[in-house]
Scaffold this active site. Structure first.
Site, PDB file in Angstrom:
ATOM      1  N   HIS A 162       0.821  -1.217   0.000  1.00 28.03           N
ATOM      2  CA  HIS A 162       0.000   0.000   0.000  1.00 28.03           C
ATOM      3  C   HIS A 162       0.856   1.269   0.000  1.00 28.03           C
ATOM      4  CE1 HIS A 162      -3.421   2.463   0.275  1.00 28.03           C
ATOM      5  NE2 HIS A 162      -4.122   1.814   1.178  1.00 28.03           N
ATOM      6  N   ASN A 401     -10.824  -7.526 -18.123  1.00 25.67           N
ATOM      7  CA  ASN A 401     -11.149  -8.602 -19.057  1.00 25.67           C
ATOM      8  C   ASN A 401      -9.904  -8.887 -19.890  1.00 25.67           C
ATOM      9  OD1 ASN A 401     -12.030 -10.218 -21.162  1.00 25.67           O
ATOM     10  ND2 ASN A 401     -13.889  -9.036 -21.552  1.00 25.67           N
TER      11      ASN A 401
END
Length: 434
Positions: A162, A401
């Site tokens: 992070h 995708n």
């Protein structure tokens, strides 16, 4: 169908994928906004139905091996632009973390699980996901695991540091990766231009920043304690329908006789409901505290774009977050109306939704360097509960995708060490407001 509790995940192969082009080793400093983030590993996963079934509709032959090859090849290409994910965090001479861009590569794991996608109990990810589908990062700043399921479906899990990237940055990377996997041009190039977040000279910050962040040296020594098993943080995934969210929003809208009705956002409305619901489960006499803090994470990118001229922040890779919070008595949150609680949330979040707030936070960190600092909300665990609501509602999962269809399900998942609760609202795969 009943979920399957006991199943095995077998790692078949583990390797390192580096950027396809050589790069000059160099140092990339973290920004002041990176310094207030803890060394937390964040995980995200994407579940896909059997790609072979999907690919039959578009006359493609996709075996698992060819899927993995596509992912690794496109990952190596993506790391050319997102070279920060192929580096490593090390300490510099001042003792501060810094990013060494050395193309050390990304851990890439191939695995198989003897379970079908429909058998996985997503409600309880501690049981079904933890230690199985989202990898633990062993080196560098990013790790990836692709797991084939017994039904032919697959789960792709990613874990990132992070301190190097917030969710917005990780989303940029994931969308770019999926675009290159389909031989498409990148819709957004990342920007590592740290000058966008340089402190001002002379620096200035409002006293309100001192209410949100604190230097570590000012904190009392941490007391070791034995936690009751019932106090351990657990992870759960809940599904909330769009009509329920809209109903909460209608109840949360705030009416002022002078200003009229103020529309509250879905996030504010849901957060107020969450704050009230948890407060109603707290018995002050049993738990021994009376205050309850609530946090909503704010992204500062749009706040820092001056007159819409500096568009580099649109693709800025790093952390541009602030963590404002409000505090109220537990009984007050219980008893007050939903629109009153929503208004409390709106007011404390509104303070952080300005350019000056983020510029002030940058200057505040600069004034305290190299002393490490942290969000005050995580340093106040001993005197009442706290809940953090993060930024997942704009997660672009439908864009992830790689050529065999959109994910059927997705979620963030990571081991949360803090005592504060942590909530990540995310859009349903149905795209219908759920």
């Amino acid at each position: 169908m009943n979920s399957k509790k006991n199943f095995n995940v077998k790692v078949n192969k583990s390797e390192v994928v580096a950027a396809v082009l050589p790069m000059q080793e160099h140092w990339l400093p973290l920004s002041n906004l990176d310094f207030v983030l803890p060394p937390l590993e964040v995980g995200v996963m994407f579940c896909y139905v059997n790609p072979i079934i999907v690919s039959e509709k578009i006359n493609m032959n996709l075996e698992f091996n060819s899927i993995v090859k596509t992912l690794k090849t496109s990952l190596a290409e993506t790391l050319v632009s997102y070279y920060a994910f192929s580096g490593d965090i090390v300490e510099n001479s001042a003792g501060e973390p810094e990013l060494l861009c050395n193309n050390g590569g990304v851990s890439f794991i191939e695995a198989f699980a003897d379970v079908e996608l429909k058998e996985i109990n997503f409600y309880n990810p501690d049981e079904s996901i933890e230690g199985k589908f989202v990898p633990k990062k062993k080196h560098g700043v990013l790790a990836i695991q692709v797991t084939q399921l017994k039904c032919g479906g697959l789960i792709m899990g990613c874990t990132f540091d992070h301190r190097v990237a917030d969710a917005y940055s990780a989303n940029l990377f994931l969308v770019s990766w999926s675009e290159l996997a389909q031989s498409k041009p990148l819709s957004q190039l990342p920007s590592f231009r740290r000058s966008s977040l340089f402190p001002r000279h002379p620096g200035y910050y409002d006293d309100s920043i001192d209410d949100l962040y604190v230097p570590l040296s000012t904190l009392p020594p941490m007391k070791s304690e034995i936690l009751n098993p019932n106090d351990q943080v657990i992870s759960r995934i809940y599904y909330v329908t769009g009509d329920k969210i809209e109903h909460l929003q209608s109840l949360a809208n705030f009416h002022d006789d002078k200003k009229g009705t103020s529309q509250r956002s879905k996030l504010e409305s849901f957060s107020a409901f969450l704050w009230k619901t948890i407060a109603c489960g707290i018995n002050k006499e049993t738990w021994g505290f009376s205050n309850f803090r609530f946090v909503i994470v704010v992204d500062g990118r749009t706040r820092l774009i001056i007159n819409n001229v500096d568009n580099s922040l649109k693709g800025y890779f790093g952390n541009v977050l602030s963590i404002p919070f409000g505090e109220k008595k537990v009984e007050e949150v219980k008893e007050k109306s939903l629109n009153w609680v929503t208004n409390v949330i709106h007011e404390f979040v509104d303070i952080a939704k300005t350019q000056e707030h983020f510029l002030g936070l940058i200057d505040w960190v600069e004034a305290h360097r190299p002393e490490p600092s942290m969000e005050k909300i995580y340093a106040m665990n001993g005197d009442g509960p706290a809940v953090v609501v993060s930024l997942g509602q704009h997660f672009p999962a439908k864009k992830i995708n790689f050529g065999w269809g959109e994910p059927a399900f997705w979620s963030y998942h990571f081991r949360w060490a803090g005592k504060a609760g942590y909530v990540m609202p995310m859009p349903s795969p149905k795209g219908n407001g759920d």
